[in-house]
Design a protein around this motif. Structure first.
Motif, PDB file in Angstrom:
ATOM      1  N   ASN A   1       4.397  12.589  -3.402  1.00 24.97           N
ATOM      2  CA  ASN A   1       2.966  12.803  -3.621  1.00 24.97           C
ATOM      3  C   ASN A   1       2.130  11.804  -2.827  1.00 24.97           C
ATOM      4  O   ASN A   1       0.999  11.527  -3.188  1.00 24.97           O
ATOM      5  N   TYR A   2       2.665  11.292  -1.731  1.00 27.01           N
ATOM      6  CA  TYR A   2       1.955  10.341  -0.879  1.00 27.01           C
ATOM      7  C   TYR A   2       0.554  10.874  -0.577  1.00 27.01           C
ATOM      8  O   TYR A   2       0.394  11.975  -0.086  1.00 27.01           O
ATOM      9  N   GLY A   3      -0.435  10.088  -0.890  1.00 29.52           N
ATOM     10  CA  GLY A   3      -1.810  10.507  -0.676  1.00 29.52           C
ATOM     11  C   GLY A   3      -2.722   9.678  -1.541  1.00 29.52           C
ATOM     12  O   GLY A   3      -2.312   8.624  -2.042  1.00 29.52           O
ATOM     13  N   ASP A   4      -3.952  10.150  -1.718  1.00 27.95           N
ATOM     14  CA  ASP A   4      -4.906   9.401  -2.523  1.00 27.95           C
ATOM     15  C   ASP A   4      -4.316   9.119  -3.905  1.00 27.95           C
ATOM     16  O   ASP A   4      -3.721   9.992  -4.518  1.00 27.95           O
ATOM     17  N   GLN A   5      -4.488   7.917  -4.361  1.00 28.81           N
ATOM     18  CA  GLN A   5      -3.977   7.426  -5.643  1.00 28.81           C
ATOM     19  C   GLN A   5      -2.469   7.234  -5.664  1.00 28.81           C
ATOM     20  O   GLN A   5      -1.909   6.824  -6.672  1.00 28.81           O
ATOM     21  N   HIS A   6      -1.805   7.629  -4.594  1.00 26.17           N
ATOM     22  CA  HIS A   6      -0.352   7.426  -4.538  1.00 26.17           C
ATOM     23  C   HIS A   6       0.000   6.852  -3.172  1.00 26.17           C
ATOM     24  O   HIS A   6       0.804   7.405  -2.443  1.00 26.17           O
ATOM     25  N   MET A   7      -0.629   5.759  -2.821  1.00 20.85           N
ATOM     26  CA  MET A   7      -0.494   5.246  -1.462  1.00 20.85           C
ATOM     27  C   MET A   7       0.641   4.235  -1.315  1.00 20.85           C
ATOM     28  O   MET A   7       1.351   4.240  -0.325  1.00 20.85           O
ATOM     29  N   GLY A   8       0.797   3.358  -2.277  1.00 16.44           N
ATOM     30  CA  GLY A   8       1.707   2.241  -2.061  1.00 16.44           C
ATOM     31  C   GLY A   8       2.954   2.296  -2.925  1.00 16.44           C
ATOM     32  O   GLY A   8       3.324   3.340  -3.454  1.00 16.44           O
ATOM     33  N   SER A   9       3.600   1.142  -3.057  1.00 13.43           N
ATOM     34  CA  SER A   9       4.818   1.067  -3.842  1.00 13.43           C
ATOM     35  C   SER A   9       4.489   0.844  -5.318  1.00 13.43           C
ATOM     36  O   SER A   9       3.372   0.496  -5.675  1.00 13.43           O
ATOM     37  N   LYS A  10       5.489   1.040  -6.149  1.00 18.94           N
ATOM     38  CA  LYS A  10       5.274   0.884  -7.583  1.00 18.94           C
ATOM     39  C   LYS A  10       4.971  -0.576  -7.926  1.00 18.94           C
ATOM     40  O   LYS A  10       4.093  -0.856  -8.753  1.00 18.94           O
TER      41      LYS A  10
ATOM     42  N   GLY B   1       5.437   8.057 -15.873  1.00 19.69           N
ATOM     43  CA  GLY B   1       5.555   9.489 -16.134  1.00 19.69           C
ATOM     44  C   GLY B   1       6.402  10.226 -15.116  1.00 19.69           C
ATOM     45  O   GLY B   1       6.532  11.441 -15.177  1.00 19.69           O
ATOM     46  N   GLY B   2       6.978   9.520 -14.149  1.00 19.99           N
ATOM     47  CA  GLY B   2       7.838  10.176 -13.168  1.00 19.99           C
ATOM     48  C   GLY B   2       7.060  10.806 -12.026  1.00 19.99           C
ATOM     49  O   GLY B   2       7.637  11.359 -11.105  1.00 19.99           O
ATOM     50  N   LYS B   3       5.731  10.762 -12.102  1.00 24.12           N
ATOM     51  CA  LYS B   3       4.949  11.336 -11.007  1.00 24.12           C
ATOM     52  C   LYS B   3       4.041  10.295 -10.374  1.00 24.12           C
ATOM     53  O   LYS B   3       2.951  10.597  -9.913  1.00 24.12           O
ATOM     54  N   GLY B   4       4.495   9.048 -10.395  1.00 26.35           N
ATOM     55  CA  GLY B   4       3.729   8.007  -9.735  1.00 26.35           C
ATOM     56  C   GLY B   4       2.512   7.554 -10.504  1.00 26.35           C
ATOM     57  O   GLY B   4       1.531   7.129  -9.903  1.00 26.35           O
ATOM     58  N   GLN B   5       2.535   7.673 -11.826  1.00 24.13           N
ATOM     59  CA  GLN B   5       1.445   7.173 -12.648  1.00 24.13           C
ATOM     60  C   GLN B   5       1.996   6.703 -13.992  1.00 24.13           C
ATOM     61  O   GLN B   5       3.017   7.216 -14.463  1.00 24.13           O
ATOM     62  N   PHE B   6       1.293   5.749 -14.600  1.00 28.73           N
ATOM     63  CA  PHE B   6       1.603   5.423 -15.993  1.00 28.73           C
ATOM     64  C   PHE B   6       0.829   6.378 -16.886  1.00 28.73           C
ATOM     65  O   PHE B   6      -0.365   6.574 -16.707  1.00 28.73           O
TER      66      PHE B   6
ATOM     67  N   VAL C   1      -3.373   2.508 -11.528  1.00 26.37           N
ATOM     68  CA  VAL C   1      -3.199   2.644 -10.086  1.00 26.37           C
ATOM     69  C   VAL C   1      -1.865   3.357  -9.872  1.00 26.37           C
ATOM     70  O   VAL C   1      -0.853   2.957 -10.449  1.00 26.37           O
ATOM     71  N   GLY C   2      -1.882   4.411  -9.077  1.00 30.04           N
ATOM     72  CA  GLY C   2      -0.657   5.175  -8.878  1.00 30.04           C
ATOM     73  C   GLY C   2       0.176   4.654  -7.732  1.00 30.04           C
ATOM     74  O   GLY C   2      -0.230   3.757  -7.005  1.00 30.04           O
ATOM     75  N   TRP C   3       1.342   5.212  -7.557  1.00 23.60           N
ATOM     76  CA  TRP C   3       2.206   4.834  -6.439  1.00 23.60           C
ATOM     77  C   TRP C   3       2.887   6.087  -5.913  1.00 23.60           C
ATOM     78  O   TRP C   3       2.802   7.157  -6.503  1.00 23.60           O
ATOM     79  N   ARG C   4       3.568   5.906  -4.770  1.00 24.30           N
ATOM     80  CA  ARG C   4       4.221   7.028  -4.119  1.00 24.30           C
ATOM     81  C   ARG C   4       5.506   7.370  -4.847  1.00 24.30           C
ATOM     82  O   ARG C   4       6.360   6.500  -5.030  1.00 24.30           O
TER      83      ARG C   4
END
Lengths: 455, 534, 306
Positions: B109-118, B254-259, B271-274
């Motif tokens: 899901n690389y993109g807005d809100q999922h740009m960097g590492s966890k 949650g397994g989709k790059g977000q808490f 803050v999300g991650w890739r």
């Protein structure tokens, strides 16, 4: 076979030798992987070499206290920071950078970027772990930067009383500051005094009539462009009471759109009328606005300080006025705030923060930036400077700001700009038959997008 | 060009050749040796650097490449390898690897809100959820250093206390207190924050007591004062969860790059991650009619655009080639030189130039050719499409003219001669002999021209930017009227407008690749058949 | 087009008929030619007009053609004397030429070597590699800009010169695409060189390297010229990857730099852009005209017999 072995031995010997040379030469820059790509290799090496020697002296001085360094002498440079600026601000920042270097011994690498690249490049570079220590930017980028964890909070408590609270608020989120504001800007009505010297109009319709009476190619111009320009259209929209977001008790924007409903419909229909009048068209870009105004083809334009400073400099006689209301309520433009962000991955956060907090907030620095860009300083002392208070153009913009609303910096704003602009293009160009329905469709789309993004 | 450089014919070079075969140290061999030594040096340098930077992948790849290159160039066998390896190395790293990596990005899901590492996301969440306690005064502190460890020390009720992030404030022995300030501590150095230790000091948050809700101290840049901070969330490393200190709600990965909370709702201010999300991006493309229908339209337009571009340029180029295929015309060279100017001009410049020319209000096309009419060439969808085809005709016809001229000249004159003797009328001659021969000659070029235009990003991007964009309230992911597939990928990536969604954009890239690859394989097979027929 | 017998026609008529005949066979072709030439060059006239117009921003009004002629744009281009637009044109031009030359040389050498291998050697997996190459080259690098960005990021941490903002890195990325289309073009052409030449040389005792460097490469010179030219031009015009790799304005190529001048509506400097475009086109144009005679034979010969 023997020959082959001999060849291999010779080759390996050579390579080892070469590798040793190569390795030795470049180890400084290669090992230092955190240094931003923009830093010149030379400077990186010298900074590395000199750090140990400089440390004790540093400790004695007590840090933020000013020292005295000769920045032309590479051996005196203690460290460096990288700052991204666009071409319109690089010159204004140079004195601050020189001062910082002379007092702190830290070299400021001002990297010139194109303004349109700043935001996306900062986002992609910082996310990948590099990028600058500091970037210049607008306050409405904060939402994106914060949700992506790209910017670090800054402790501005020491200098907060020197800065305009509105400007400071524009760079804050949930009580934390994420940037140092330096200038505020808003758009206003700009008149070409050579064509018409007095404005009696109190409504926008009257203004258009006045403009037509001048008998030039255009009456009034609001810039638009292919992708729309909701920013320049906002004073008209807000005069119908169709504000973009609802605000909560503390005056902070919420995620709920407020520009739908009756007020929105009225604006949409008025926009269609403006399109027919030739005031807004997608082909009239900021570019063409500038041309038409300097060529004397239009008496009135809606624009900002970035244009007026060049016009004044070229000797044009202009006046800056508040925008007449179109829908009955005051025509409040957005107040945009420009400032500096600290990267969350800054290679040298210590010096970067010192530069931000102790230097970029200063009155003289902000005044310098005002002189080049025409944006009102966020520093209160600078704002009271005679060069600003005595300037009719600056005063005009300040008056036009009147009820200006801070341009929202919440993440949801990201979902708003483009559909907003595109819908306005469609309405103004007459591509839709029912402006109100198009407006409703836009509201629904934006609301869906905001909901999707929040979930 | 006429004297064939058949070097080994001479005595001397034949001798050299013989020596080389016998394994002597010919000049060629020395050159090779020096080159190889250089390459090895660079390679080994790379290996060392990769080792230092701790980059395992690059290390392994560098070693393998080094071994392969040395094997290929020093072994007697693998002669074709000697010619293929240089290109292959670049191809593998900068094309094949990049393709594979693109395929990988397309399932994230690389993109807005999922740009960097966890890890970066967790750090960001923590720093964003730390607020200064409004009713507590700052503490006067000093920063202590012992070895590589740092401590904050302060004076509480006349007694020195110190602590670290893991250890709340406790009594400190051996401190000298002058005027209520710590001036020296046995066994510790008092240090100032500086550019080298600041990263560490920023993570040094000393709890005031065992009760974390009391807040913690963090030093300011001057190293003499610390404010009391209160975290609004707490991260539990072992469980990998965030807990809201006010509400007590727990948020997990949650397994989709977000808490997210137990209901799957995103943590406020997270803050999300890739993260790898499987084939969700492909699903979006195929299952979402909001996405699929416009994309199909784009596909149709892409094919139309590529086909029409080839057809129009070829047609005009052919006509001009026929007109000029006569030795009796004087000044052919001048004509040709002037005519091919559009092709010799860098393409991106001419596309931008045409954009200015087609400008509705000031452009030369409206002013001169249409006598000041305000035709909105690039603003109306159909006119914009027409403009693109016409501009591409201007850009591309000189190439076709060159190609057709060359092919016409290469048709054996005996064939034309015999047709003329047979008394066939000129048009018949052309239709039954010239055209088929010409077509066979240029068919592969037409195909590659088609492929080129299929992905002619520059033209679209510079001329219309894919626009005009569809009217109302659409989002930026929806293509404009002149968007071709490749420019739509760029739009989806959100580099220029809107929010970046690299995952979705790369998924579309992969689909385009599959499509174009299939078309190419098919058409090349067809041309081969065509040749066999001839 | 059989000749008409004109010997019996009276003189005046004969001259007339002669002119008619000239018109029918040659004259009208000149008309077509003039029209075609006008069609080709009128946008360039417009570009010259823009470059010589005084305006700082905006599309110059086309109705005022050559009314005010000034060299201001060119002066700015080289002296960078406007505070609002920083132009590093000489840097851009130099960068572009460097990238173009190295990309062209690399492409020619690597593509030529690969084409030689495919054309002259029969080895296991030849068919497969050819097909794979055909498929892979269909993937435009531009589509992978995200991956290129991430790759350069990690390479740059190990070897800075292969990271972002380096011309070397940009050349490497371009060379990654070198084997693609060009190998096929060359492969076709290589196949037209009779293999008997190789065999004769081999009997004479030449090694494969000598055959390649000494014989084949000289015989395929036209296609080398074409491939070199094409890759030079394409690297000259390439925008997306260059934009991605080069982040500092002084390191930009002409394409990135000139685009930046007109990218923003607020201060689109079209005059400056046109002036830059005209100057930047000169090296390409010169190369093109110089290599013109090779182009036709290089493009078609391989295709005809390949």
């Amino acid at each position: 076979m023997k020959r082959l072995v001999a060849v291999a031995v010779v080759a390996l010997g050579l390579t080892a030798g070469l590798a040793a040379c190569g390795g030795g030469d470049k180890s400084g820059s290669g090992g230092e992987s955190t240094t931003s790509a923009e830093a010149t290799e030379e400077a990186t090496v010298s900074a590395d070499d000199d750090n140990p020697a400089a440390d004790p002296a540093d400790a004695d001085d007590g840090n933020p206290a000013a020292g005295s360094y000769d920045c032309s002498d590479a051996s005196q440079i203690q460290g460096e920071i990288t700052v991204w600026v666009d071409e319109t601000r690089i010159t204004a920042l140079q004195p601050a950078a020189d001062l910082f270097c002379a007092e702190q011994g830290v070299k400021v690498n001002l990297i010139q970027k194109v303004f349109d690249d700043l935001r996306k490049d900062f986002a992609s570079q910082v996310a990948a772990g590099s990028g600058p220590d500091i970037t210049v930017g607008a306050n409405d980028w904060l939402g994106e930067f914060k949700t992506n964890g790209l910017v670090a909070p800054i402790d501005l408590s020491g200098v907060a009383d020197q800065l305009s609270p509105a400007a400071l608020g524009a760079f804050s989120s949930e009580g934390q500051a994420y940037g140092v504001p330096y200038g505020t800007e808003n758009i206003a009505l700009v008149r070409n005094n050579a064509l018409i010297s007095e404005t009696k109009a109190t409504t926008f319709d009257e203004l258009i009539e006045e403009g037509k009476a001048v008998g030039q190619k255009y009456s009034v111009i609001i810039p638009m462009g292919d992708a729309g320009d909701a920013y320049h259209m906002y004073p008209i929209q807000s005069s119908f009471g169709a504000e973009v977001f609802e605000t909560d008790a503390e005056g902070d924007y919420t995620d709920t759109l407020a520009m739908g409903g009756e007020a929105g419909h009225k604006f949409a229909e008025y926009l269609a009328k403006l399109g027919q009048e030739g005031v807004v068209k997608s082909t009239i870009t900021g570019d063409i606005l500038g041309q038409a105004f300097t060529a004397g083809e239009v008496p009135y334009v809606i624009t900002g300080p970035w244009n007026t400073s060049t016009w004044v400099a070229s000797g044009m006689d202009i006046s800056v006025l508040p925008i007449p209301s179109a829908g009955g309520e005051p025509a409040a433009p957005f107040m945009g705030v420009q400032g500096f962000y600290l990267s969350a991955k800054a290679a040298n956060a210590f010096d970067a923060e010192t530069f931000l907090v102790d230097y970029l907030t200063r009155a003289d620095v902000q005044l310098e930036l005002y002189k080049l860009g025409g944006r009102m300083p966020a520093n209160l002392e600078a704002l009271a400077d005679p060069s600003i208070t005595d300037d009719p153009v600056a005063k005009g913009f300040a008056e036009a700001a009147g009820d200006a609303q801070v341009q929202p910096s919440i993440p949801a704003m990201n979902q708003v700009w483009s559909p907003w602009g595109l819908t306005e293009v469609a309405i103004a160009d007459g591509k839709v038959t029912d402006p109100a329905a198009a407006w409703d469709e836009m509201i629904t789309n934006i609301e869906t997008a905001i909901a999707e993004n929040a979930g | 060009m006429s004297e064939l450089p058949l070097k080994p014919r001479t005595q001397k070079s034949r001798k050299a050749a013989t020596m080389a075969v016998a394994g002597g140290w010919g000049p060629g061999f020395i050159v090779k040796l020096i080159l190889m030594a250089l390459i090895d040096a660079i390679g080994i340098f790379g290996v060392i650097q990769a080792w230092r930077a701790g980059s395992t992948t690059i290390l392994v790849v560098a070693i393998i490449l080094l071994l392969v290159v040395n094997y290929v160039y020093f072994a007697r066998r693998a002669i074709p390898g000697k010619y293929l390896v240089p290109g292959m190395v670049f191809l593998l790293i900068f094309q094949v690897y990049v393709m594979l990596y693109t395929a990988y990005v397309s399932i994230t899901n690389y993109g807005d809100q999922h740009m960097g590492s966890k890890d970066a996301a967790i750090t960001a969440i923590q720093s964003q959820h730390t607020a200064v306690a409004p009713d507590k005064d700052p503490y006067a502190i000093v920063v202590l250093q012992k070895g590589t460890d740092y401590y904050l020390a302060t004076v509480v009720d006349g007694e020195a206390e110190y602590g670290t992030s893991d250890q709340p404030l406790e009594a400190l022995d051996g401190a000298t207190i002058t005027d209520g300030k710590i001036t020296a501590v046995d066994g510790y150095d008092i240090v100032k924050p500086d550019r080298d230790n600041w990263d560490t000091l920023q993570t040094l948050a000393v709890p005031l007591s065992d009760d974390a809700s009391q807040g913690f101290l963090m030093t300011e840049r001057n190293g003499t004062q610390a404010k009391v901070y209160l975290p609004t969330v707490r991260y539990d490393k072992a469980a990998d969860t965030f807990t809201d200190t006010e509400t007590g709600l727990v948020y997990h990965d949650g397994g989709k790059g977000q808490f997210v909370d137990d209901a799957g709702k995103k943590m406020p201010g997270s803050v999300g991650w890739r993260a790898v999300i499987g084939f969700a991006n492909y699903k979006t493309i195929f299952a979402d009619t909001k996405m699929m229908v416009p994309l199909l339209k784009v596909l149709v337009w892409t094919i139309c655009f590529a086909f029409l571009s080839v057809a129009t340029t070829f047609f005009l180029g052919l006509i001009l080639a026929l007109v000029f295929n006569s030795p009796r015309i004087k000044g052919q060279k001048i004509y040709r030189t002037l005519m091919i100017l559009p092709y010799a001009f860098p393409g991106f410049m001419t596309a931008l130039l045409w954009k200015a020319m087609l400008n509705r209000d000031y452009g030369v096309i409206n002013k001169w050719i249409f006598f000041g009419a305000e035709i909105d060439w690039l603003g109306n969808p159909w006119l914009a499409r027409l403009s693109i085809i016409l501009v591409n005709l201007w850009l591309g016809y000189p190439y076709m003219f060159l190609v057709c001229t060359g092919s016409l000249q290469s048709i054996p004159s005996e064939m034309m001669e015999s047709a003329r003797v047979d008394g066939a009328p000129p048009l018949r001659q052309f239709r039954s002999i010239t055209l088929p021969l010409l077509f066979i000659a240029v068919a592969p070029l037409l195909i590659s021209s088609f492929a080129f235009n299929f992905n002619n990003f520059n033209l679209i991007f510079m001329l219309t930017g894919g626009g005009p964009l569809p009217g109302t309230g659409s989002d930026t992911k929806i293509p404009g009227a002149t968007d071709i597939l490749i420019s739509e990928v760029y739009r989806l990536a959100g580099v220029d407008l809107g929010t970046p969604d690299y995952g979705l954009a790369t998924a579309l890239s992969i689909l385009i690749f599959v499509l174009v690859g299939a078309i190419a394989a098919f058409s090349f097979r067809q041309t081969r058949k065509l040749e066999e027929m001839a | 087009m059989s000749a008409i017998d004109t010997s019996n026609v009276p003189l005046t008529n004969r001259a007339k008929a002669h002119r008619v005949k000239w018109w029918r066979e040659v004259g009208w072709r000149h008309c077509v030619g003039v029209v075609a030439v006008l069609y080709s060059i009128f946008p360039l006239v417009f570009a010259v007009n823009m470059a010589l117009s005084p305006g700082k921003t905006g599309v110059p009004d086309a109705s005022k053609l050559f009314q005010q002629v000034t060299g201001d744009q060119f002066v700015t281009l080289f002296t960078n004397n406007r505070p609002e637009t920083q132009v590093h044109f000489l840097n851009w031009l130099a960068n572009t030429v460097i990238v173009g030359i190295f990309t062209a040389i690399g492409t020619v050498l690597m593509g030529g070597a690969a084409a030689y291998a495919f054309s002259r050697f029969r080895y296991k997996g030849r068919r497969t590699t050819l097909t794979a190459l055909l498929i892979i080259q269909m993937f435009p690098q531009m589509l992978a800009f995200v991956a290129v960005f991430l790759l350069l990021k990690s390479l740059g941490e190990v070897i800075p010169i292969l990271g972002q903002d380096s011309l070397v890195a940009l050349i490497c990325v371009y060379l990654g695409g070198a084997l693609g289309v060009n190998t096929f073009l060359m492969y076709g052409f290589f196949n037209t060189v009779p293999i008997s030449l190789d065999e004769a040389a081999k009997i004479d005792g030449a090694t494969h390297a000598q055959i390649f460097w000494g014989i084949i490469l000289r015989l395929v010179a036209p296609v080398l010229a074409v491939v070199g030219l094409l890759s030079f031009i394409s690297s000259f015009s390439e925008y997306i990857i260059a934009k991605l790799v080069l982040t500092t304005p002084t390191k930009w190529t002409v394409a990135v730099g000139l685009y930046s001048l007109v990218a923003n509506d607020r201060y689109a400097a079209w005059g400056l852009f046109a002036a830059g475009a005209l100057i930047a086109a000169i090296p390409v144009l010169a190369l093109f005209l110089f290599l013109q005679r090779y182009i036709v034979s290089g493009l078609t010969a391989g295709a005809v017999k390949g």
